[in-house]
Design a protein around this motif. Structure first.
Motif, PDB file in Angstrom:
ATOM      1  N   ASN A  14      69.897  20.915  50.137  1.00 24.54           N
ATOM      2  CA  ASN A  14      69.294  22.575  49.472  1.00 24.54           C
ATOM      3  C   ASN A  14      69.580  23.279  51.357  1.00 24.54           C
ATOM      4  OD1 ASN A  14      67.698  21.421  47.449  1.00 24.54           O
ATOM      5  ND2 ASN A  14      66.127  20.850  48.173  1.00 24.54           N
ATOM      6  N   ARG A  15      69.929  24.410  50.532  1.00 27.63           N
ATOM      7  CA  ARG A  15      70.570  25.762  50.968  1.00 27.63           C
ATOM      8  C   ARG A  15      70.169  26.796  50.734  1.00 27.63           C
ATOM      9  NH1 ARG A  15      76.130  23.718  53.437  1.00 27.63           N
ATOM     10  NH2 ARG A  15      74.403  21.445  53.583  1.00 27.63           N
ATOM     11  N   PHE A  16      69.834  27.345  51.431  1.00 28.92           N
ATOM     12  CA  PHE A  16      69.450  29.399  51.564  1.00 28.92           C
ATOM     13  C   PHE A  16      70.695  29.922  51.906  1.00 28.92           C
ATOM     14  CE2 PHE A  16      68.830  33.513  51.378  1.00 28.92           C
ATOM     15  CZ  PHE A  16      68.296  33.445  50.378  1.00 28.92           C
ATOM     16  N   HIS A  17      72.203  30.697  51.619  1.00 26.32           N
ATOM     17  CA  HIS A  17      73.069  30.922  52.134  1.00 26.32           C
ATOM     18  C   HIS A  17      72.859  32.491  51.390  1.00 26.32           C
ATOM     19  CE1 HIS A  17      76.954  31.708  53.945  1.00 26.32           C
ATOM     20  NE2 HIS A  17      76.105  32.028  54.900  1.00 26.32           N
ATOM     21  N   PHE A  18      73.478  33.877  52.028  1.00 30.74           N
ATOM     22  CA  PHE A  18      73.886  35.112  51.875  1.00 30.74           C
ATOM     23  C   PHE A  18      74.383  35.778  52.276  1.00 30.74           C
ATOM     24  CE2 PHE A  18      71.503  34.206  48.073  1.00 30.74           C
ATOM     25  CZ  PHE A  18      71.839  34.568  46.861  1.00 30.74           C
ATOM     26  N   TYR A  19      75.093  36.394  52.465  1.00 31.16           N
ATOM     27  CA  TYR A  19      75.939  37.833  53.250  1.00 31.16           C
ATOM     28  C   TYR A  19      75.308  38.829  52.162  1.00 31.16           C
ATOM     29  CZ  TYR A  19      79.210  34.823  54.868  1.00 31.16           C
ATOM     30  OH  TYR A  19      80.032  33.781  55.495  1.00 31.16           O
ATOM     31  N   VAL A  20      74.694  40.312  53.290  1.00 29.63           N
ATOM     32  CA  VAL A  20      73.715  41.295  52.983  1.00 29.63           C
ATOM     33  C   VAL A  20      74.999  42.257  53.302  1.00 29.63           C
ATOM     34  CG1 VAL A  20      71.338  42.328  52.666  1.00 29.63           C
ATOM     35  CG2 VAL A  20      72.029  39.925  52.837  1.00 29.63           C
ATOM     36  N   ASN A  21      75.152  43.151  52.454  1.00 28.37           N
ATOM     37  CA  ASN A  21      75.266  44.917  52.343  1.00 28.37           C
ATOM     38  C   ASN A  21      74.393  45.548  53.605  1.00 28.37           C
ATOM     39  OD1 ASN A  21      76.666  47.294  52.862  1.00 28.37           O
ATOM     40  ND2 ASN A  21      76.898  46.919  50.293  1.00 28.37           N
ATOM     41  N   PRO A  22      74.953  45.947  54.528  1.00 24.36           N
ATOM     42  CA  PRO A  22      73.511  46.552  55.782  1.00 24.36           C
ATOM     43  C   PRO A  22      73.565  48.380  54.748  1.00 24.36           C
ATOM     44  CG  PRO A  22      76.055  46.165  56.737  1.00 24.36           C
ATOM     45  CD  PRO A  22      76.091  45.311  55.183  1.00 24.36           C
ATOM     46  N   GLN A  23      74.070  49.087  54.611  1.00 26.73           N
ATOM     47  CA  GLN A  23      74.618  50.118  54.690  1.00 26.73           C
ATOM     48  C   GLN A  23      74.640  50.676  55.608  1.00 26.73           C
ATOM     49  OE1 GLN A  23      71.464  50.404  51.789  1.00 26.73           O
ATOM     50  NE2 GLN A  23      72.445  50.932  50.029  1.00 26.73           N
ATOM     51  N   ARG A  24      75.319  50.211  56.316  1.00 20.71           N
ATOM     52  CA  ARG A  24      75.610  50.888  57.767  1.00 20.71           C
ATOM     53  C   ARG A  24      76.615  50.229  58.605  1.00 20.71           C
ATOM     54  NH1 ARG A  24      72.991  50.944  62.799  1.00 20.71           N
ATOM     55  NH2 ARG A  24      74.263  50.436  63.482  1.00 20.71           N
TER      56      ARG A  24
END
Length: 222
Positions: free
Chosen positions: A37-47
């Motif tokens: 089990n793992r959680f992994h995301f890239y996130v758009n920082p809007q900056r």
């Protein structure tokens, strides 16, 4: 015991200056064993991303433009970590950023959702005073292979942290016993295996032993 080893990457060093989270990774361990089990995301920082930060993790704004916003993944993130102990290297840094992101969308602080936060950097300094305790230094000290770590990345760093932490805390595993059977069966018993006699402890003996272990852990800064 469920533990989550967590790491983030960010646009800069200070959430109070408007910097944002751009990567989150969380790896689950159950009773000191890694699960799938793992959680992994890239996130758009809007900056924009600070040049110095980009040199560390190599993540570009172009890469992040089509990634989800933090608000889009927040509920899944909280569901993943809920009720677990978080282990984070230099925890104040990551917790500060995550609390900023949660606050922006009207959610409670990280501490409200987990069962405690362990700062593995603080712990390493306690058991290795006066030595370098970066993740790379700890990998070298505890023979954890980090040969693929040319840049910082939240997923790889969370995996390495889990391996390092298990090595750092070897010998401190708590003894466990199955209490699902009728307690009347847990009375002192002797089982004859030829010349070997195995004696099972009584419940009050187990509880006294576990209480002693907990007192040691508290004394040692756990």
């Amino acid at each position: 015991m469920r533990q989550i080893f967590l790491d983030t990457e960010t646009t800069g060093l200070d959430p109070n200056q408007g910097h944002r989270v751009i990567e989150i990774a969380a790896i689950e361990f159950n009773n000191r064993q890694a699960t799938s089990n793992r959680f992994h995301f890239y996130v758009n920082p809007q900056r924009e991303i600070d040049a110095a930060a980009q040199e560390v993790h190599g993540i570009t704004l172009d890469f992040l433009n089509d990634k989800p916003l933090f608000v889009d993944i927040a509920a899944d993130f909280i569901a993943f970590i809920n009720g677990s102990e978080l282990v984070i290297h230099n925890a104040p840094f990551d917790v500060g950023f995550l609390n900023m992101e949660l606050g922006k969308i009207g959610m409670e602080k990280l501490e409200s959702y987990c069962d405690g936060i362990m700062d593995s950097l603080k712990f390493a300094k306690e058991i290795r005073p006066g030595q370098r305790n970066s993740l790379d230094a700890l990998c070298r000290a505890f023979d954890v292979d980090n040969s693929t770590r040319s840049l910082h990345g939240a997923l790889l760093d969370a995996q390495l942290l889990g391996e390092v932490y298990i090595q750092m805390t070897r010998g401190q595993e708590a003894f466990t016993i199955n209490f699902e059977e009728d307690s009347s069966k847990a009375a002192l018993q002797s089982v004859d295996h030829g010349d070997l006699i195995v004696t099972q402890p009584a419940l009050d003996e187990v509880e006294a032993h576990n209480s002693y272990l907990r007192s040691i852990n508290r004394t040692d800064g756990w």
